[in-house]
Write a protein that holds these residues in place. Structure first.
Motif, PDB file in Angstrom:
ATOM      1  N   GLU A 128       0.874  -1.021   0.149  1.00  0.00           N
ATOM      2  CA  GLU A 128       0.018   0.056   0.116  1.00  0.00           C
ATOM      3  C   GLU A 128       0.758   1.197  -0.048  1.00  0.00           C
ATOM      4  OE1 GLU A 128      -3.246   0.186   2.630  1.00  0.00           O
ATOM      5  OE2 GLU A 128      -3.435  -1.992   2.684  1.00  0.00           O
ATOM      6  N   THR A 129       2.161   1.356   0.853  1.00  0.00           N
ATOM      7  CA  THR A 129       2.823   2.305   0.671  1.00  0.00           C
ATOM      8  C   THR A 129       4.250   1.480   0.805  1.00  0.00           C
ATOM      9  OG1 THR A 129       1.429   3.554   2.310  1.00  0.00           O
ATOM     10  CG2 THR A 129       3.781   4.308   2.002  1.00  0.00           C
ATOM     11  N   PRO A 130       4.984   1.837  -0.298  1.00  0.00           N
ATOM     12  CA  PRO A 130       6.439   1.376  -0.366  1.00  0.00           C
ATOM     13  C   PRO A 130       7.093   1.592   1.039  1.00  0.00           C
ATOM     14  CG  PRO A 130       5.797   2.103  -2.436  1.00  0.00           C
ATOM     15  CD  PRO A 130       4.563   2.437  -1.383  1.00  0.00           C
ATOM     16  N   ALA A 131       7.806   0.735   1.682  1.00  0.00           N
ATOM     17  CA  ALA A 131       8.667   0.981   2.710  1.00  0.00           C
ATOM     18  C   ALA A 131       9.941   0.675   2.389  1.00  0.00           C
ATOM     19  CB  ALA A 131       8.195   0.220   3.965  1.00  0.00           C
ATOM     20  N   PRO A 132      11.120   1.098   3.030  1.00  0.00           N
ATOM     21  CA  PRO A 132      12.269   0.587   2.816  1.00  0.00           C
ATOM     22  C   PRO A 132      12.651  -0.880   3.191  1.00  0.00           C
ATOM     23  CG  PRO A 132      12.559   2.631   4.336  1.00  0.00           C
ATOM     24  CD  PRO A 132      10.865   2.169   3.988  1.00  0.00           C
ATOM     25  N   VAL A 133      13.462  -1.515   2.415  1.00  0.00           N
ATOM     26  CA  VAL A 133      13.900  -2.816   2.784  1.00  0.00           C
ATOM     27  C   VAL A 133      14.789  -2.977   3.791  1.00  0.00           C
ATOM     28  CG1 VAL A 133      13.119  -3.601   0.321  1.00  0.00           C
ATOM     29  CG2 VAL A 133      15.630  -2.688   0.964  1.00  0.00           C
ATOM     30  N   SER A 134      15.142  -3.920   4.377  1.00  0.00           N
ATOM     31  CA  SER A 134      16.071  -4.067   5.540  1.00  0.00           C
ATOM     32  C   SER A 134      17.502  -3.931   5.069  1.00  0.00           C
ATOM     33  CB  SER A 134      16.185  -5.779   5.785  1.00  0.00           C
ATOM     34  OG  SER A 134      17.079  -5.982   6.633  1.00  0.00           O
ATOM     35  N   ALA A 135      18.164  -3.335   6.197  1.00  0.00           N
ATOM     36  CA  ALA A 135      19.793  -3.246   5.833  1.00  0.00           C
ATOM     37  C   ALA A 135      20.727  -4.155   6.267  1.00  0.00           C
ATOM     38  CB  ALA A 135      19.744  -1.736   6.588  1.00  0.00           C
ATOM     39  N   VAL A 136      20.215  -5.199   6.680  1.00  0.00           N
ATOM     40  CA  VAL A 136      20.882  -6.506   7.442  1.00  0.00           C
ATOM     41  C   VAL A 136      21.966  -7.028   6.218  1.00  0.00           C
ATOM     42  CG1 VAL A 136      20.715  -8.811   7.946  1.00  0.00           C
ATOM     43  CG2 VAL A 136      19.065  -7.087   9.095  1.00  0.00           C
ATOM     44  N   ILE A 137      22.965  -7.142   6.910  1.00  0.00           N
ATOM     45  CA  ILE A 137      24.229  -7.686   6.025  1.00  0.00           C
ATOM     46  C   ILE A 137      23.989  -9.142   5.647  1.00  0.00           C
ATOM     47  CG2 ILE A 137      26.566  -7.961   5.891  1.00  0.00           C
ATOM     48  CD1 ILE A 137      25.635  -4.958   5.927  1.00  0.00           C
ATOM     49  N   PHE A 138      24.387  -9.644   4.399  1.00  0.00           N
ATOM     50  CA  PHE A 138      24.560 -10.919   3.970  1.00  0.00           C
ATOM     51  C   PHE A 138      26.045 -10.943   3.059  1.00  0.00           C
ATOM     52  CE2 PHE A 138      21.793  -8.445   1.196  1.00  0.00           C
ATOM     53  CZ  PHE A 138      22.478  -8.593  -0.293  1.00  0.00           C
ATOM     54  N   THR A 139      26.104 -12.206   2.694  1.00  0.00           N
ATOM     55  CA  THR A 139      27.451 -12.475   2.035  1.00  0.00           C
ATOM     56  C   THR A 139      27.432 -13.154   0.631  1.00  0.00           C
ATOM     57  OG1 THR A 139      27.781 -14.614   2.914  1.00  0.00           O
ATOM     58  CG2 THR A 139      28.816 -12.768   4.236  1.00  0.00           C
ATOM     59  N   ASP A 140      28.486 -12.879   0.039  1.00  0.00           N
ATOM     60  CA  ASP A 140      28.683 -13.627  -1.203  1.00  0.00           C
ATOM     61  C   ASP A 140      29.336 -15.186  -1.119  1.00  0.00           C
ATOM     62  OD1 ASP A 140      31.510 -12.976  -1.200  1.00  0.00           O
ATOM     63  OD2 ASP A 140      31.314 -11.142  -2.617  1.00  0.00           O
ATOM     64  N   ARG A 141      29.730 -15.452  -2.080  1.00  0.00           N
ATOM     65  CA  ARG A 141      30.473 -16.967  -1.884  1.00  0.00           C
ATOM     66  C   ARG A 141      31.768 -16.596  -1.402  1.00  0.00           C
ATOM     67  NH1 ARG A 141      29.749 -19.466  -6.918  1.00  0.00           N
ATOM     68  NH2 ARG A 141      30.713 -21.030  -6.114  1.00  0.00           N
ATOM     69  N   ASP A 142      32.339 -15.758  -1.532  1.00  0.00           N
ATOM     70  CA  ASP A 142      33.580 -15.309  -1.000  1.00  0.00           C
ATOM     71  C   ASP A 142      33.726 -14.835   0.571  1.00  0.00           C
ATOM     72  OD1 ASP A 142      34.883 -16.233  -3.321  1.00  0.00           O
ATOM     73  OD2 ASP A 142      34.529 -14.432  -4.494  1.00  0.00           O
ATOM     74  N   GLY A 143      32.556 -14.692   0.847  1.00  0.00           N
ATOM     75  CA  GLY A 143      32.669 -14.194   2.358  1.00  0.00           C
ATOM     76  C   GLY A 143      32.357 -12.601   2.283  1.00  0.00           C
ATOM     77  N   ALA A 144      32.395 -11.769   1.309  1.00  0.00           N
ATOM     78  CA  ALA A 144      32.311 -10.503   1.366  1.00  0.00           C
ATOM     79  C   ALA A 144      30.925  -9.944   1.567  1.00  0.00           C
ATOM     80  CB  ALA A 144      32.569  -9.800  -0.031  1.00  0.00           C
ATOM     81  N   GLU A 145      30.824  -8.938   2.367  1.00  0.00           N
ATOM     82  CA  GLU A 145      29.644  -8.439   3.211  1.00  0.00           C
ATOM     83  C   GLU A 145      29.062  -7.571   1.853  1.00  0.00           C
ATOM     84  OE1 GLU A 145      30.446  -6.724   6.923  1.00  0.00           O
ATOM     85  OE2 GLU A 145      30.518  -8.743   7.778  1.00  0.00           O
ATOM     86  N   HIS A 146      27.584  -7.545   1.924  1.00  0.00           N
ATOM     87  CA  HIS A 146      26.580  -6.910   1.064  1.00  0.00           C
ATOM     88  C   HIS A 146      25.359  -6.469   1.946  1.00  0.00           C
ATOM     89  CE1 HIS A 146      28.991  -7.940  -2.621  1.00  0.00           C
ATOM     90  NE2 HIS A 146      29.149  -9.057  -1.885  1.00  0.00           N
ATOM     91  N   SER A 147      24.647  -5.481   1.164  1.00  0.00           N
ATOM     92  CA  SER A 147      23.307  -4.947   1.758  1.00  0.00           C
ATOM     93  C   SER A 147      22.595  -4.774   0.550  1.00  0.00           C
ATOM     94  CB  SER A 147      23.365  -4.107   2.929  1.00  0.00           C
ATOM     95  OG  SER A 147      23.651  -2.854   2.023  1.00  0.00           O
ATOM     96  N   LEU A 148      21.243  -4.740   0.595  1.00  0.00           N
ATOM     97  CA  LEU A 148      20.521  -4.564  -0.471  1.00  0.00           C
ATOM     98  C   LEU A 148      20.674  -3.216  -0.785  1.00  0.00           C
ATOM     99  CD1 LEU A 148      17.216  -6.227   0.685  1.00  0.00           C
ATOM    100  CD2 LEU A 148      18.510  -6.889  -1.113  1.00  0.00           C
ATOM    101  N   ALA A 149      21.517  -2.032  -0.101  1.00  0.00           N
ATOM    102  CA  ALA A 149      21.612  -0.888  -0.648  1.00  0.00           C
ATOM    103  C   ALA A 149      22.472  -0.946  -1.662  1.00  0.00           C
ATOM    104  CB  ALA A 149      22.288   0.034   0.646  1.00  0.00           C
TER     105      ALA A 149
END
Length: 184
Positions: free
Chosen positions: A40-61
């Motif tokens: 109904e109202t677009p809201a910001p997605v999570s900023a939680v960190i996840f990793t790639d196959r090599d262990g580098a950190e990413h976020s949806l940003a």
């Protein structure tokens, strides 16, 4: 002359606004994406960190500025196996500067098993991203798999689809092109 130039400029701006109109969510539902739930109202997605196959950190940003089709999946998930080739086809067809399919394996999914899964299903265009403790999935209220979230260029959730879908269908491709804009 100046008045004509101003009128012409206003028409061009109006035409561009019309071109960026709301996507036809109802047509997408009618075309096979029947479980698509639009925010109904677009809201910001999570900023939680996840990793790639090599262990580098990413976020949806990391994908800000693009339309993102975010898919939560797991190697043990049968519906995920069904839809993964369609997600791969969608990325191959539309992926680039304006659009990206981002697949995140949530829960215990060894990279080797993901590689096997991708090889078995013919996936060649999708990233290997990991959410092993399901922190991102929990923060985004993912309660089953697969779950797909459409995210706008500013990082807001536009819509969500629970279950597997034919993401390379004409209805899906049309919806993604509408979200990307007139140059898609």
């Amino acid at each position: 002359m100046l008045r004509s130039a101003l009128l012409y400029t206003a028409l061009v701006i109006g035409a561009n606004t019309a071109a960026a109109a709301e996507p036809d969510w109802q047509a997408a539902r009618a075309g096979g994406l029947d479980k698509l739930v639009v925010a109904e109202t677009p809201a910001p997605v999570s900023a939680v960190i996840f990793t790639d196959r090599d262990g580098a950190e990413h976020s949806l940003a990391d994908w800000r500025g693009k339309i993102v089709l975010l898919n939560f999946w797991a190697t043990w998930c049968a519906p995920c196996r069904e839809e993964m080739p369609a997600l791969d086809n969608l990325q191959a067809e539309l992926g680039g500067e304006d659009f990206e399919v981002v697949t995140i394996a949530t829960g215990r999914n060894a990279v080797e098993r993901i590689d096997d899964f991708f090889a078995e299903t013919g996936v060649a265009h999708l990233p290997v991203l990991l959410d092993p403790r399901q922190q991102l999935a929990r923060d985004m209220a993912v309660v089953g798999l697969p779950v797909t979230v459409l995210i706008d260029r500013e990082g807001n959730e536009l819509a969500r689809y629970m279950g597997d879908a034919e993401w390379d269908s004409e209805a899906s491709m049309t919806l993604m092109r509408e979200l990307i804009g007139p140059d898609a």
